[in-house]
Design a protein around this motif. Structure first.
Motif, PDB file in Angstrom:
ATOM      1  N   HIS A 129      -7.688  50.404  39.912  1.00  0.00           N
ATOM      2  CA  HIS A 129      -6.957  51.749  39.190  1.00  0.00           C
ATOM      3  C   HIS A 129      -5.615  51.580  39.383  1.00  0.00           C
ATOM      4  O   HIS A 129      -4.495  50.524  38.820  1.00  0.00           O
ATOM      5  CB  HIS A 129      -7.652  51.936  41.214  1.00  0.00           C
ATOM      6  N   ILE A 130      -4.713  52.864  38.744  1.00  0.00           N
ATOM      7  CA  ILE A 130      -3.870  53.399  38.381  1.00  0.00           C
ATOM      8  C   ILE A 130      -3.327  54.090  39.506  1.00  0.00           C
ATOM      9  O   ILE A 130      -3.772  54.849  39.073  1.00  0.00           O
ATOM     10  CB  ILE A 130      -3.394  53.425  37.092  1.00  0.00           C
ATOM     11  N   ALA A 182      -8.020  55.589  37.832  1.00  0.00           N
ATOM     12  CA  ALA A 182      -6.770  55.731  37.102  1.00  0.00           C
ATOM     13  C   ALA A 182      -6.987  57.905  38.376  1.00  0.00           C
ATOM     14  O   ALA A 182      -7.138  58.346  37.964  1.00  0.00           O
ATOM     15  CB  ALA A 182      -6.132  56.481  35.907  1.00  0.00           C
ATOM     16  N   CYS A 184      -4.384  61.191  39.276  1.00  0.00           N
ATOM     17  CA  CYS A 184      -3.954  61.560  38.851  1.00  0.00           C
ATOM     18  C   CYS A 184      -3.616  62.642  40.294  1.00  0.00           C
ATOM     19  O   CYS A 184      -5.097  63.102  40.790  1.00  0.00           O
ATOM     20  CB  CYS A 184      -4.135  62.238  37.370  1.00  0.00           C
ATOM     21  N   LEU A 198      -3.787  58.019  29.207  1.00  0.00           N
ATOM     22  CA  LEU A 198      -4.623  56.838  30.128  1.00  0.00           C
ATOM     23  C   LEU A 198      -5.072  55.905  29.414  1.00  0.00           C
ATOM     24  O   LEU A 198      -5.060  54.545  29.947  1.00  0.00           O
ATOM     25  CB  LEU A 198      -5.074  57.910  30.857  1.00  0.00           C
ATOM     26  N   ALA A 203      -7.060  52.556  30.739  1.00  0.00           N
ATOM     27  CA  ALA A 203      -7.775  53.185  32.354  1.00  0.00           C
ATOM     28  C   ALA A 203      -8.763  53.666  31.879  1.00  0.00           C
ATOM     29  O   ALA A 203      -9.312  53.740  30.337  1.00  0.00           O
ATOM     30  CB  ALA A 203      -7.434  54.639  33.444  1.00  0.00           C
ATOM     31  N   VAL A 206     -10.938  58.728  35.182  1.00  0.00           N
ATOM     32  CA  VAL A 206      -9.763  59.732  35.755  1.00  0.00           C
ATOM     33  C   VAL A 206     -10.489  60.580  37.321  1.00  0.00           C
ATOM     34  O   VAL A 206     -11.365  61.166  36.513  1.00  0.00           O
ATOM     35  CB  VAL A 206      -9.003  60.298  34.618  1.00  0.00           C
TER      36      VAL A 206
END
Length: 282
Positions: A129-130, A182, A184, A198, A203, A206
């Protein structure tokens, strides 16, 4: 300690049903909890410190019982950072599952795909993950009884459990992709420029959740595996609408595949009983 109180309440309300695996169900996926057998249903509001979701598609109930032959505690709905209440209640919930007996956590979510070849209706195992939430659920004083001040997130998404997930998908003919998720903050969806960013960052999908649960779970020693239901292509990658109603519809349509994947995954875990090679359970 609130987490200990919540764990005690779970075990009191569900006698003889000590959970071994926690499951978090994302947007539009709560119906999977209906498959839990011999279930005890506990509204989050009756568990001290538990989060109270405010978003459609998140029922806010803990369902404790048998799924795939094993005892589970299924969180039917989650909270998100954009709801504005921080992560204290989420920490309480995940840590309560740990104290109630869980060894592992299965995270599910709805997500937008950043890969054109992985479109709506597909499932994606989360490999890494980010964190773009702008914060971390462990910020603030560390609770040493749960984990270290600086936890490692190497292999945060357990490779062995992910391999088992893929094996079940192959056996059941379920089309399972894999990628980096990812997170947010939301609640607005991403702009086309953010989607391009992204993709550059690496990624593959999202969303607005899931990463906080993973971080909290790893901090307290739970093994984590995750699967995203792809509900749309990122803005600028497709022609379809991107809104919450569409997310719920697409998640509901893919729920049968996810249900089959989760049940098969849990059946495999319970067939082996425990991980013989290292004595651990997921």
């Amino acid at each position: 300690m609130t987490a200990a109180g919540a764990a005690a309440e779970i075990l009191y309300r569900a006698p003889g049903r000590q959970p071994r695996t926690g499951i978090v169900l994302g947007s539009g996926l709560g119906g999977i909890a209906d498959r839990v057998e011999d279930a005890v249903i506990i509204p989050y509001g009756e568990l001290p410190g538990f989060p109270l979701p405010s978003v459609e598609g998140h029922a806010g109930r803990l369902v404790v019982g048998t799924l795939g032959g094993g005892m589970v505690a299924c969180m039917q709905g989650r909270v998100h950072g954009y709801e504005g209440n921080g992560f204290a209640a989420l920490k309480t919930a995940i840590r309560a599952l740990k104290l109630a007996g869980c060894d592992g956590l299965v995270l599910t979510c709805a997500a937008g795909s950043l890969r054109e070849e992985v479109g709506p209706g597909r499932l994606m195992a989360i490999s890494d993950h980010i964190n773009l939430l702008g914060t971390n659920p462990l910020a603030g004083p560390n609770e040493d009884s749960f984990g270290p001040r600086f936890p490692s997130l190497t292999d945060a998404w357990d490779p062995e459990l992910r391999s088992r997930l893929h094996a079940v998908a192959r056996a059941r003919g379920i089309d399972l992709a894999e990628g980096v998720y990812a997170a947010c903050l939301g609640p607005s969806f991403e702009t086309p420029a953010e989607v391009r960013m992204l993709k550059v960052l690496g990624a593959d999908a999202v969303g607005m959740s899931t990463v906080p649960e993973c971080i909290i779970a790893r901090h307290c020693g739970l093994r984590v595996v995750g699967c995203a239901v792809i509900t749309n292509l990122g803005v600028g990658l497709g022609d379809g609408p991107v809104d919450h109603d569409q997310t719920l519809r697409a998640a509901g349509a893919a729920a049968a595949d996810l249900e089959g994947l989760l049940v098969g995954f849990l059946e495999g875990l319970n067939d082996t009983g425990s991980n013989q090679e290292d004595g651990r359970r997921p």
